[in-house]
Design an enzyme around this catalytic site. Structure first.
Site, PDB file in Angstrom:
ATOM      1  N   TYR A 333       0.819  -1.213   0.000  1.00  0.00           N
ATOM      2  CA  TYR A 333       0.000   0.000   0.000  1.00  0.00           C
ATOM      3  C   TYR A 333       0.856   1.268   0.000  1.00  0.00           C
ATOM      4  O   TYR A 333       0.406   2.346   0.336  1.00  0.00           O
ATOM      5  CB  TYR A 333      -1.015   0.000   1.147  1.00  0.00           C
ATOM      6  CG  TYR A 333      -2.197  -0.901   0.846  1.00  0.00           C
ATOM      7  CD1 TYR A 333      -2.046  -2.276   0.842  1.00  0.00           C
ATOM      8  CD2 TYR A 333      -3.438  -0.393   0.545  1.00  0.00           C
ATOM      9  CE1 TYR A 333      -3.103  -3.113   0.543  1.00  0.00           C
ATOM     10  CE2 TYR A 333      -4.511  -1.226   0.250  1.00  0.00           C
ATOM     11  CZ  TYR A 333      -4.328  -2.577   0.246  1.00  0.00           C
ATOM     12  OH  TYR A 333      -5.385  -3.406  -0.058  1.00  0.00           O
ATOM     13  N   TRP A 339      -8.533   7.013   1.941  1.00  0.00           N
ATOM     14  CA  TRP A 339      -9.564   7.667   2.768  1.00  0.00           C
ATOM     15  C   TRP A 339      -9.477   7.169   4.204  1.00  0.00           C
ATOM     16  O   TRP A 339      -9.984   7.797   5.127  1.00  0.00           O
ATOM     17  CB  TRP A 339     -10.959   7.444   2.189  1.00  0.00           C
ATOM     18  CG  TRP A 339     -11.476   6.014   2.271  1.00  0.00           C
ATOM     19  CD1 TRP A 339     -10.814   4.879   1.915  1.00  0.00           C
ATOM     20  CD2 TRP A 339     -12.756   5.588   2.758  1.00  0.00           C
ATOM     21  NE1 TRP A 339     -11.602   3.772   2.129  1.00  0.00           N
ATOM     22  CE2 TRP A 339     -12.801   4.168   2.633  1.00  0.00           C
ATOM     23  CE3 TRP A 339     -13.865   6.245   3.253  1.00  0.00           C
ATOM     24  CZ2 TRP A 339     -13.923   3.413   3.012  1.00  0.00           C
ATOM     25  CZ3 TRP A 339     -14.973   5.490   3.625  1.00  0.00           C
ATOM     26  CH2 TRP A 339     -14.987   4.093   3.506  1.00  0.00           C
ATOM     27  N   ASP A 340      -8.791   6.046   4.392  1.00  0.00           N
ATOM     28  CA  ASP A 340      -8.573   5.498   5.733  1.00  0.00           C
ATOM     29  C   ASP A 340      -8.073   6.579   6.687  1.00  0.00           C
ATOM     30  O   ASP A 340      -8.454   6.623   7.855  1.00  0.00           O
ATOM     31  CB  ASP A 340      -7.497   4.399   5.707  1.00  0.00           C
ATOM     32  CG  ASP A 340      -7.712   3.332   4.653  1.00  0.00           C
ATOM     33  OD1 ASP A 340      -8.315   3.633   3.619  1.00  0.00           O
ATOM     34  OD2 ASP A 340      -7.252   2.194   4.860  1.00  0.00           O
ATOM     35  N   GLU A 481     -15.833  -1.807  -2.934  1.00  0.00           N
ATOM     36  CA  GLU A 481     -14.993  -1.736  -4.136  1.00  0.00           C
ATOM     37  C   GLU A 481     -15.258  -2.834  -5.157  1.00  0.00           C
ATOM     38  O   GLU A 481     -14.671  -2.814  -6.237  1.00  0.00           O
ATOM     39  CB  GLU A 481     -13.513  -1.757  -3.718  1.00  0.00           C
ATOM     40  CG  GLU A 481     -13.113  -0.490  -2.978  1.00  0.00           C
ATOM     41  CD  GLU A 481     -11.661  -0.497  -2.525  1.00  0.00           C
ATOM     42  OE1 GLU A 481     -11.150  -1.586  -2.194  1.00  0.00           O
ATOM     43  OE2 GLU A 481     -11.057   0.584  -2.471  1.00  0.00           O
ATOM     44  N   LYS A 596     -18.179  -5.829  -0.728  1.00  0.00           N
ATOM     45  CA  LYS A 596     -16.876  -6.118  -0.129  1.00  0.00           C
ATOM     46  C   LYS A 596     -16.841  -5.625   1.315  1.00  0.00           C
ATOM     47  O   LYS A 596     -16.284  -6.264   2.205  1.00  0.00           O
ATOM     48  CB  LYS A 596     -15.790  -5.419  -0.941  1.00  0.00           C
ATOM     49  CG  LYS A 596     -14.396  -5.616  -0.389  1.00  0.00           C
ATOM     50  CD  LYS A 596     -13.389  -4.882  -1.245  1.00  0.00           C
ATOM     51  CE  LYS A 596     -11.982  -5.026  -0.703  1.00  0.00           C
ATOM     52  NZ  LYS A 596     -11.047  -4.170  -1.412  1.00  0.00           N
ATOM     53  N   GLN A 597     -17.415  -4.448   1.543  1.00  0.00           N
ATOM     54  CA  GLN A 597     -17.283  -3.819   2.864  1.00  0.00           C
ATOM     55  C   GLN A 597     -18.475  -2.905   3.094  1.00  0.00           C
ATOM     56  O   GLN A 597     -19.243  -2.625   2.175  1.00  0.00           O
ATOM     57  CB  GLN A 597     -15.980  -3.034   2.929  1.00  0.00           C
ATOM     58  CG  GLN A 597     -15.903  -1.872   1.946  1.00  0.00           C
ATOM     59  CD  GLN A 597     -14.486  -1.434   1.666  1.00  0.00           C
ATOM     60  OE1 GLN A 597     -13.868  -1.909   0.728  1.00  0.00           O
ATOM     61  NE2 GLN A 597     -13.977  -0.514   2.467  1.00  0.00           N
TER      62      GLN A 597
HETATM   63  O1  IFM Z   1      -9.106   2.266   1.579  1.00  0.00           O
HETATM   64  C1  IFM Z   1      -9.189   0.886   1.676  1.00  0.00           C
HETATM   65  C2  IFM Z   1     -10.380   0.429   0.874  1.00  0.00           C
HETATM   66  O2  IFM Z   1     -11.576   0.970   1.382  1.00  0.00           O
HETATM   67  C3  IFM Z   1     -10.476  -1.069   0.873  1.00  0.00           C
HETATM   68  N1  IFM Z   1      -9.256  -1.641   0.365  1.00  0.00           N
HETATM   69  C4  IFM Z   1      -8.086  -1.254   1.135  1.00  0.00           C
HETATM   70  C5  IFM Z   1      -7.932   0.238   1.188  1.00  0.00           C
HETATM   71  C6  IFM Z   1      -6.736   0.617   2.061  1.00  0.00           C
HETATM   72  O3  IFM Z   1      -6.944   0.186   3.366  1.00  0.00           O
END
Ligand code: IFM
Length: 775
Positions: A333, A339-340, A481, A596-597
């Site tokens: 990463y 946005w985290d 996502e 996904k989330q």
């Molecule tokens: O920002 C996140 C995303 O929402 C989901 N995949 C991983 C990214 C980084 O943590």
């Protein structure tokens, strides 16, 4: 207490393992890491090398080695130290380890290892080492080593700098220059793309009665080691301290000289004084970040561990670097912000160390030009922040990163150009910071420019649908996502509306209190009154999906309910290969409602007052069974919402799940062929939020601190610290009620209420006093 198999805590301030498991080498490298926001040193052993993923990730060293991945470098290992007993290399990976214990003390970030080892023949020894990444001097790593011979013979010690370390996406250094100066050894490296000098230095200070029978300096292309040989009798000891100092040419003009200076200073102070200095800084951090859960030791330990990781991931020392989604735990990463940073990592700092949150937001200010460049490249104006943001703010998320594992072909994902919610998310954080701190100078000098430029981008990106007389955002990727190219994602629309409203409010406030600055800023950005009228119009006319009047459920995006309804576990049965990517364009989740989330439920965590609990409950119940939690960001969102709608047991389960993604190794480390391991720092930041916003039910409601607590049955109480607009507050939430004490140094009164706005009166709390409210 046993946290899980081979993972124990004694005091709630450490994790400990009693046996060595080679299979967990990668995970434990992250889990047992130490760091200080400048560098992250992985939880590996001093004698280990590249194959064991030894890592020292240094901030502000972005470099692109393979033409695709801009990432932080893994610096040469300046803490290399190995022993050979009667010719046999001593390592947890060879011979027989009969007594082993490894501990990470996360109150102060100290890694400790104790091991009795034999090669099965005449070589036997006990070794012990500990190490910390100093907060007294963030360029410094300090360690202490001791070997006790359990058999007579020869012990050789090799100590120095090992440049042969792993790198995720190619070789970043174009040169390695080892050198020695008296007691000190150095490795100067230069990165290939940007020419950044990274200098690692090391001093060894012997602390031993035994005299070496020989001393050598061995300098290879990528290693420089001092080799000492001792003749020991059974029971003899060898001890030494190691100081490692790292500087880069982005820190100072002469990194080598800075290393030499700091090595000398560190030596002069010595281990104990350096430790004291370091622990004093941590005491200050914990005074603010503490979350003391009484009655549930597992939850207490997990909360602290996650807060520790959120702290060491954060470059609190500067305002020009981001918090990486994997912190400094590895190169995955890219050491970059997503946005985290604003939605998961920052809230803890906003309410506990606002000056740190401010620096992270100033980083977003300083990277506005990158966001403008991205907007312009895609045909817009204003600020479209990078989905993956390094030091310049230019987009560093590649267009291709996953692979179709069935065909081997690269997949074009549009995280970088359709996931537009990043811009309003940053605006959301700017405004939340302002509301929590009242930091008017920040708003005037930095925040307003971010807000105006985000508003301009939203205007440029939106469509006005004449037939429907409304604004719509199309071609999006929301938080979920797996579904790309969707229209009217509700999360994006809600965040955009909030951002536009904040821009209008800031514009009005600047007009009232800093009209000259507003004029200058408007001129600089080309913002005219007509633009601001457009922001207002958008606030009124933006299309935001409302809860269905019959069910209360909010549609995630246009047409979502027409997608196939199936659960994630049923869907998983359709995988041809377990490594397949589930999302766009051909993944198994694309034509389904499997997310996904958290997406719709994510809205509630950011705007809890805009939806009543029946709507939250309806959406929780609808979306939770359809969510895969394929992202570590997801469990905390469902946990928070669960704690608000009375599902307290479920909320605690989500709390444990979210806080243990790394510690219990439940995270996936590869997806679609891409390595994504390391510490999930968003989940770490979320731990604090789940306790404070979730179980304690804290929110800032205008100028009132409102609490609507619902503690899990195991918890007797929870206490924590908050700083709100100059008031420094200690909060204790018990089953009976809430007590808030304002420290004597507080600069202003606050108001405290326990319960809903229509039933609970707010009580004034002056500095140096307390209020207790029964539930
Ligand atoms: O920002 C996140 C995303 O929402 C989901 N995949 C991983 C990214 C980084 O943590």
């Amino acid at each position: 207490m046993q946290l899980r198999e081979n993972l124990v805590t004694d005091t709630g301030w450490e994790i400990r393992e009693e046996s060595f498991n080679e299979e967990l080498l990668i995970n434990n490298g992250s889990n047992y890491m130490t760091g200080n926001g400048y560098l992250g040193y992985r939880g590996t052993f001093p004698e280990w090398r590249k194959a064991q993923y030894v890592g020292c990730i240094v901030s502000d060293t972005y470099d692109n080695a393979d033409g695709k991945w801009e990432e932080l470098v893994n610096a040469p290992n300046g803490q290399y130290a190995s022993f050979a007993v009667n010719g046999s290399e001593l390592s947890a990976l060879s011979g027989t380890v009969s007594k082993y214990s490894r501990r990470l003390d996360f109150r102060y970030g100290r890694h400790h290892r104790h091991m009795r080892w034999t090669d099965g023949g005449d070589a036997q020894a006990v070794i012990e080492d500990d190490r910390f990444a100093s907060y007294g001097n963030i360029h410094l790593i300090v360690s202490r080593h001791r070997l006790t011979a359990e058999s007579a013979g020869t012990v050789s010690v090799s100590v120095g700098i090992d440049g042969e370390v792993w790198s995720l996406h190619g070789e970043h250094f174009s040169s390695y220059t080892p050198s020695a100066d008296g007691d000190d050894v150095y490795m100067k490296t230069v990165t290939g793309e940007r020419g950044t000098e990274v200098v690692v230095s090391n001093r060894m200070v012997l602390d031993t009665a035994a005299e070496p029978v020989s001393r050598d300096l061995v300098s290879e292309e990528r290693r420089i080691l001092r080799k000492l040989e001792f003749r020991l009798d059974e029971g003899d000891e060898i001890g030494f301290e190691l100081y490692t100092v790292i500087y880069t040419s982005n820190d100072v003009s002469d990194p080598g000289a800075a290393c030499a200076r700091d090595l000398a200073q560190a030596h002069e102070k010595g281990y104990d004084a350096l430790w004291d200095e370091h622990t004093r800084v941590w005491d200050g951090i914990w005074d603010r970040s503490r979350v003391d859960i009484v009655g549930d030791e597992r939850a207490r330990t997990l909360a602290r561990y996650n807060i520790y990781q959120n702290v060491i991931a954060t470059p609190a020392h500067t305002d020009h670097l981001p918090i990486g989604a994997r912190g400094l735990s590895c190169q995955a990463y890219q050491g970059a912000a997503f946005w985290d940073q604003e939605i998961f990592n920052l809230p803890m700092f906003v309410y506990t160390q606002p000056e740190v949150a401010r620096r992270m937001l100033v980083y977003r200010y300083k990277t506005l030009d990158g966001a403008r460049r991205k907007a312009a490249r895609l045909g817009f104006y204003g600020a479209f922040y990078a989905w993956v943001s390094g030091d310049t703010g230019d987009e560093i998320c590649p267009s291709y990163f996953f692979q179709d594992v069935l065909t081997g072909r690269d997949i074009r994902n549009h995280f970088n150009d359709w996931q537009i919610h990043i811009s309003p998310d940053i605006a959301y954080a700017v405004w939340s910071y302002y509301l929590a701190t009242g930091d008017w100078e920040f708003l005037r000098d930095y925040g307003a420019e971010i807000l105006f430029e985000v508003a301009q981008f939203l205007v440029a990106r939106v469509y006005f649908k004449r037939d429907k007389h409304r604004y719509e955002f199309v071609r999006l990727l929301g938080p979920d996502e797996y579904h790309e190219n969707v229209d009217n994602n509700t999360f994006t629309a809600v965040q955009a509306r909030y951002a536009l409203r904040a821009a209008v409010d800031a514009y009005v406030m600047l007009g009232e209190h800093a009209s000259q600055q507003r004029e200058a800023l408007s001129d600089k950005l080309g913002v005219e009154r007509s633009h601001v009228d457009e922001w207002r119009r958008m606030v009124e006319l933006i299309y935001v999906k409302e809860p269905d009047p019959a069910t209360g459920v909010i549609e995630q995006f246009d047409g979502f309910f027409e997608h196939e309804d199936i659960t994630p576990s049923e869907l998983a049965g359709r995988l041809i290969d377990p490594g397949e990517y589930w999302g766009w364009p051909n993944g198994i989740a694309v034509p389904t409602q499997v997310s996904k989330q958290a997406d719709v439920c994510q809205i509630f965590t950011l705007h809890p007052n805009d939806y009543d609990w029946t709507v939250m409950k309806a959406n929780y119940e609808y979306y939770e069974p359809r969510t895969q939690h394929g992202s570590s960001l997801s469990p905390s969102v469902y946990g928070t919402v669960a704690s608000w709608i009375g599902y307290t047991e479920r909320a605690r389960e989500y709390f444990v799940k979210s806080c243990s993604v790394d510690l219990f190794n439940t995270n996936k480390s590869v997806s679609g062929g891409t390595f994504i391991g390391g510490i999930h720092t968003a989940a770490c930041g979320a731990a604090w939020q789940m306790v404070v916003f979730g179980f304690a039910g804290f929110e800032l409601d205008g100028s009132t601190l409102r609490f609507r607590p619902d503690l899990p049955p195991q918890w007797d109480s929870v206490s924590f610290f908050l700083e709100i607009r100059g008031a420094l507050l200690d909060v204790e939430v018990t089953r009976e009620g809430v007590t808030v004490s304002s420290r004597a140094v507080s600069r202003a009164p606050v108001w405290v209420a326990v319960g809903d706005p229509d039933t609970a009166d707010a009580l004034e709390l002056k500095p140096h006093s307390s209020v207790s409210v029964e539930r």
